[in-house]
Scaffold this motif. Structure first.
Motif, PDB file in Angstrom:
ATOM      1  N   PHE A 210      25.383  66.204  61.680  1.00 11.68           N
ATOM      2  CA  PHE A 210      26.672  67.471  61.243  1.00 11.68           C
ATOM      3  C   PHE A 210      26.853  68.228  59.318  1.00 11.68           C
ATOM      4  O   PHE A 210      26.172  67.079  58.008  1.00 11.68           O
ATOM      5  CB  PHE A 210      28.008  66.331  61.208  1.00 11.68           C
ATOM      6  CG  PHE A 210      28.486  66.146  62.000  1.00 11.68           C
ATOM      7  CD1 PHE A 210      28.910  67.372  63.301  1.00 11.68           C
ATOM      8  CD2 PHE A 210      28.225  64.945  62.885  1.00 11.68           C
ATOM      9  CE1 PHE A 210      29.352  66.647  64.756  1.00 11.68           C
ATOM     10  CE2 PHE A 210      28.565  64.510  63.861  1.00 11.68           C
ATOM     11  CZ  PHE A 210      28.375  65.190  64.863  1.00 11.68           C
ATOM     12  N   LYS A 211      26.218  69.094  58.983  1.00 10.15           N
ATOM     13  CA  LYS A 211      26.235  69.539  58.354  1.00 10.15           C
ATOM     14  C   LYS A 211      27.536  70.724  57.594  1.00 10.15           C
ATOM     15  O   LYS A 211      27.883  70.871  58.635  1.00 10.15           O
ATOM     16  CB  LYS A 211      25.131  71.542  57.831  1.00 10.15           C
ATOM     17  CG  LYS A 211      24.578  71.909  56.840  1.00 10.15           C
ATOM     18  CD  LYS A 211      23.883  72.469  57.166  1.00 10.15           C
ATOM     19  CE  LYS A 211      23.144  73.342  56.251  1.00 10.15           C
ATOM     20  NZ  LYS A 211      22.299  74.361  56.508  1.00 10.15           N
ATOM     21  N   VAL A 212      27.929  70.202  56.138  1.00  9.81           N
ATOM     22  CA  VAL A 212      28.767  70.701  55.699  1.00  9.81           C
ATOM     23  C   VAL A 212      28.474  70.662  54.157  1.00  9.81           C
ATOM     24  O   VAL A 212      28.287  70.784  53.423  1.00  9.81           O
ATOM     25  CB  VAL A 212      29.751  69.398  55.245  1.00  9.81           C
ATOM     26  CG1 VAL A 212      31.815  69.788  55.013  1.00  9.81           C
ATOM     27  CG2 VAL A 212      30.259  68.429  56.734  1.00  9.81           C
ATOM     28  N   PRO A 213      28.707  72.317  54.393  1.00 10.47           N
ATOM     29  CA  PRO A 213      28.522  73.536  53.218  1.00 10.47           C
ATOM     30  C   PRO A 213      29.854  73.239  52.482  1.00 10.47           C
ATOM     31  O   PRO A 213      31.047  73.863  52.555  1.00 10.47           O
ATOM     32  CB  PRO A 213      28.059  74.554  53.549  1.00 10.47           C
ATOM     33  CG  PRO A 213      28.516  75.236  54.968  1.00 10.47           C
ATOM     34  CD  PRO A 213      28.862  73.354  55.767  1.00 10.47           C
ATOM     35  N   ASN A 214      29.645  73.139  51.113  1.00  7.08           N
ATOM     36  CA  ASN A 214      30.816  73.468  50.497  1.00  7.08           C
ATOM     37  C   ASN A 214      31.021  75.028  50.193  1.00  7.08           C
ATOM     38  O   ASN A 214      30.489  75.871  48.943  1.00  7.08           O
ATOM     39  CB  ASN A 214      30.761  73.020  48.685  1.00  7.08           C
ATOM     40  CG  ASN A 214      32.281  73.278  48.120  1.00  7.08           C
ATOM     41  OD1 ASN A 214      33.505  73.599  48.475  1.00  7.08           O
ATOM     42  ND2 ASN A 214      32.625  72.456  47.640  1.00  7.08           N
ATOM     43  N   GLU A 215      32.634  75.657  50.467  1.00 12.73           N
ATOM     44  CA  GLU A 215      32.610  77.150  50.592  1.00 12.73           C
ATOM     45  C   GLU A 215      33.645  77.593  50.316  1.00 12.73           C
ATOM     46  O   GLU A 215      34.343  78.764  49.688  1.00 12.73           O
ATOM     47  CB  GLU A 215      33.464  77.281  52.252  1.00 12.73           C
ATOM     48  CG  GLU A 215      34.372  76.669  52.008  1.00 12.73           C
ATOM     49  CD  GLU A 215      35.377  77.121  53.449  1.00 12.73           C
ATOM     50  OE1 GLU A 215      36.415  76.119  54.037  1.00 12.73           O
ATOM     51  OE2 GLU A 215      34.630  77.944  54.424  1.00 12.73           O
TER      52      GLU A 215
ATOM     53  N   ALA B 177      34.181  60.417  50.583  1.00 14.00           N
ATOM     54  CA  ALA B 177      33.429  60.171  49.699  1.00 14.00           C
ATOM     55  C   ALA B 177      34.281  59.635  47.800  1.00 14.00           C
ATOM     56  O   ALA B 177      35.028  59.142  48.412  1.00 14.00           O
ATOM     57  CB  ALA B 177      33.195  61.168  48.845  1.00 14.00           C
ATOM     58  N   THR B 178      33.133  57.852  47.862  1.00 10.33           N
ATOM     59  CA  THR B 178      33.249  57.553  46.920  1.00 10.33           C
ATOM     60  C   THR B 178      32.924  57.649  45.537  1.00 10.33           C
ATOM     61  O   THR B 178      33.495  57.356  44.229  1.00 10.33           O
ATOM     62  CB  THR B 178      32.184  55.912  46.818  1.00 10.33           C
ATOM     63  OG1 THR B 178      31.299  56.616  47.070  1.00 10.33           O
ATOM     64  CG2 THR B 178      32.958  55.596  48.149  1.00 10.33           C
ATOM     65  N   GLY B 179      32.967  59.169  45.394  1.00  8.27           N
ATOM     66  CA  GLY B 179      32.821  60.002  44.683  1.00  8.27           C
ATOM     67  C   GLY B 179      33.034  61.232  44.401  1.00  8.27           C
ATOM     68  O   GLY B 179      33.559  61.526  44.544  1.00  8.27           O
ATOM     69  N   LYS B 180      31.865  61.630  43.585  1.00  6.47           N
ATOM     70  CA  LYS B 180      32.878  63.464  43.535  1.00  6.47           C
ATOM     71  C   LYS B 180      32.198  64.324  44.871  1.00  6.47           C
ATOM     72  O   LYS B 180      33.131  65.504  45.242  1.00  6.47           O
ATOM     73  CB  LYS B 180      31.548  64.194  42.412  1.00  6.47           C
ATOM     74  CG  LYS B 180      31.463  63.653  41.515  1.00  6.47           C
ATOM     75  CD  LYS B 180      31.036  64.429  40.276  1.00  6.47           C
ATOM     76  CE  LYS B 180      31.204  64.422  38.830  1.00  6.47           C
ATOM     77  NZ  LYS B 180      30.274  65.170  38.032  1.00  6.47           N
ATOM     78  N   GLY B 181      31.586  63.845  46.087  1.00  6.58           N
ATOM     79  CA  GLY B 181      31.619  64.285  47.424  1.00  6.58           C
ATOM     80  C   GLY B 181      30.126  65.525  47.471  1.00  6.58           C
ATOM     81  O   GLY B 181      30.011  65.322  46.148  1.00  6.58           O
TER      82      GLY B 181
ATOM     83  N   GLN C 165      25.814  69.191  52.320  1.00  4.30           N
ATOM     84  CA  GLN C 165      25.338  67.192  52.161  1.00  4.30           C
ATOM     85  C   GLN C 165      25.613  67.403  54.056  1.00  4.30           C
ATOM     86  O   GLN C 165      25.809  67.746  55.396  1.00  4.30           O
ATOM     87  CB  GLN C 165      26.723  66.608  52.469  1.00  4.30           C
ATOM     88  CG  GLN C 165      26.883  65.119  52.378  1.00  4.30           C
ATOM     89  CD  GLN C 165      25.850  64.140  51.994  1.00  4.30           C
ATOM     90  OE1 GLN C 165      25.576  64.603  50.286  1.00  4.30           O
ATOM     91  NE2 GLN C 165      24.295  63.592  51.865  1.00  4.30           N
ATOM     92  N   LYS C 166      24.727  66.459  54.463  1.00  2.53           N
ATOM     93  CA  LYS C 166      23.632  66.547  56.296  1.00  2.53           C
ATOM     94  C   LYS C 166      24.466  65.117  56.038  1.00  2.53           C
ATOM     95  O   LYS C 166      24.369  63.907  55.758  1.00  2.53           O
ATOM     96  CB  LYS C 166      22.686  66.441  55.972  1.00  2.53           C
ATOM     97  CG  LYS C 166      22.458  67.612  55.825  1.00  2.53           C
ATOM     98  CD  LYS C 166      20.445  67.928  56.416  1.00  2.53           C
ATOM     99  CE  LYS C 166      19.854  69.284  56.633  1.00  2.53           C
ATOM    100  NZ  LYS C 166      18.709  69.273  57.429  1.00  2.53           N
ATOM    101  N   PHE C 167      25.219  64.597  56.943  1.00  4.50           N
ATOM    102  CA  PHE C 167      25.730  63.170  57.651  1.00  4.50           C
ATOM    103  C   PHE C 167      25.123  63.260  59.326  1.00  4.50           C
ATOM    104  O   PHE C 167      25.395  63.716  60.175  1.00  4.50           O
ATOM    105  CB  PHE C 167      27.716  64.081  58.143  1.00  4.50           C
ATOM    106  CG  PHE C 167      27.781  64.010  57.130  1.00  4.50           C
ATOM    107  CD1 PHE C 167      28.602  62.748  56.183  1.00  4.50           C
ATOM    108  CD2 PHE C 167      28.167  65.004  56.158  1.00  4.50           C
ATOM    109  CE1 PHE C 167      29.069  63.292  54.766  1.00  4.50           C
ATOM    110  CE2 PHE C 167      29.300  65.067  55.259  1.00  4.50           C
ATOM    111  CZ  PHE C 167      29.332  64.531  54.023  1.00  4.50           C
ATOM    112  N   PRO C 168      23.582  62.178  59.402  1.00  7.03           N
ATOM    113  CA  PRO C 168      23.666  62.377  60.441  1.00  7.03           C
ATOM    114  C   PRO C 168      23.667  60.759  61.410  1.00  7.03           C
ATOM    115  O   PRO C 168      24.525  59.819  60.820  1.00  7.03           O
ATOM    116  CB  PRO C 168      21.349  61.217  59.732  1.00  7.03           C
ATOM    117  CG  PRO C 168      21.701  61.457  58.902  1.00  7.03           C
ATOM    118  CD  PRO C 168      23.218  61.677  58.109  1.00  7.03           C
TER     119      PRO C 168
END
Length: 239
Positions: free
Chosen positions: A46-51, A112-116, A123-126
């Protein structure tokens, strides 16, 4: 003055194009690592770009389809994120490979436990999933993307045939048939034949080059022999 106006208009138009087109590149999407073959297992990302340019993505919730439940869902640990897998009872038990499934994973949540995912990054979430259904061509995963300013983008709109892509399309995984693996074998065979052909061509070029070198050497040796013969004849005449 006229040139300045034209330049300003062009700049505004260019900015408008960027603003209008940017969402098309910022969708939350899902892609398999390799191929997602019907009836098999696959690792999907799951690919999550920051828009956004003023907030980070701090949470991702992915809803798994219940019309085609997946018995096995295993997320890969990611540094800087916690993951929660939610299982629920199915409204209607499903038969999968000779077994009756009464519950399945219905949601996976990453926090996220940090800045995300900060602005300008993705970020990819496999996740390992299976067995994939044999009676479907695609799986739709609706997703919620939460930002650090509490704004939530809902990627839940399903693409309909013959219509334009929705503004917030849901991540969709395309499934391939098992017979598609034959194409891979054919491609490998074609690649082998091409390599062999290149090797033969290279060998032929090498042989041709060798023959030319030997020919030049032969001519040089012959010329040296003729020269030696002429000199020897002159010495005999002088004596």
């Amino acid at each position: 003055m006229k040139t300045s106006r034209i330049a300003a208009a062009a700049a505004v138009a260019g900015s408008a194009v960027l603003v209008l087109s940017s969402p098309a590149f910022a969708h939350v999407s899902v892609q398999p690592e390799g191929a997602a073959v019907k009836g098999g297992y696959a690792v999907v990302d799951f690919k999550v770009p920051n828009e956004r340019d003023d907030a980070s993505t701090t949470k991702l919730e992915v809803t798994f389809p219940t019309e085609h439940p997946l018995a096995s869902v295993m997320p890969e640990p990611i540094s800087g994120w916690t993951v929660k897998v939610t299982k629920s009872k199915l409204a209607k038990p499903a038969e999968m490979h000779g077994e009756t499934i009464t519950e399945a994973v219905t949601k996976v949540t990453w926090t996220a436990t940090g800045k995300g995912v900060e602005p300008g990054y993705f970020q990819k979430f496999p996740v390992s999933v299976g067995m994939l259904p044999t009676d479907a061509d695609q799986l739709v995963f609706k997703a919620l993307q939460t930002y650090s300013d509490k704004d939530v983008v809902r990627w839940i709109e399903v693409q309909k045939d013959g219509e334009e892509e929705p503004e917030n399309p849901a991540p969709t995984l395309t499934l391939t048939s098992a017979s598609a693996s034959g194409a891979t074998a054919e491609d490998a065979s074609d690649k082998t034949e091409t390599t062999a052909s290149d090797s033969t061509s290279s060998s032929a070029d090498s042989s041709d080059t060798t023959a030319r070198v030997l020919g030049v050497v032969g001519i040089a040796v012959g010329a040296a022999g003729v020269a030696y013969g002429v000199l020897a004849g002159r010495r005999r005449t002088t004596v």
